[in-house]
Design a protein around this motif. Sequence first.
Motif: not given
Length: 154
Positions: A22-41
């Motif tokens: 499952f998807l926990v979070d998606v964040k696009m930071h102003s410094n160009g870093k795009l972070i995707v946090l995934l987790d699993g049971d």
Amino acid sequence: MNIEKRVRELVEEKIADKPNLFLVDVKMHSNGKLIVLLDGDDGVGIDDCVAVSRHVGFHLEEENVIETAYNLEVSSPGIDFPLSSPRQYAKNVGRTLGIKMADGVKREGILSALTEDAIVIEEKIKEKGKKAETVESVIPLDKITETKVLISFK
């Protein structure tokens, strides 16, 4: 186009055939870093992160969603990342949690159960002059501002 929204859609599309992820979070930071946090049971493997990264990266390039240089990072939330979804609470039953309440009070206890809108923890309550007692406390999720899994190195 909302970058985070599009990335969420792409991640959901890629993990649709993996119900334990499952998807926990998606964040696009102003410094160009795009972070995707995934987790699993049962946790998340590096292969899952790579597959999601390739899928998202390919489509973002193909659709030219981001016009500036960016750095895509797909990972599982670190141990210092607060729990945010019921599925994250569920996979941490039996572990000790540190909880910050909306009123500023900090609580600590072992997560023993989860309901639709609350968690149940076993916490030690010590009254002056008495032995510490373990009590079961029901804490509504909407009264919690932050929950982290506490790791003991004893």
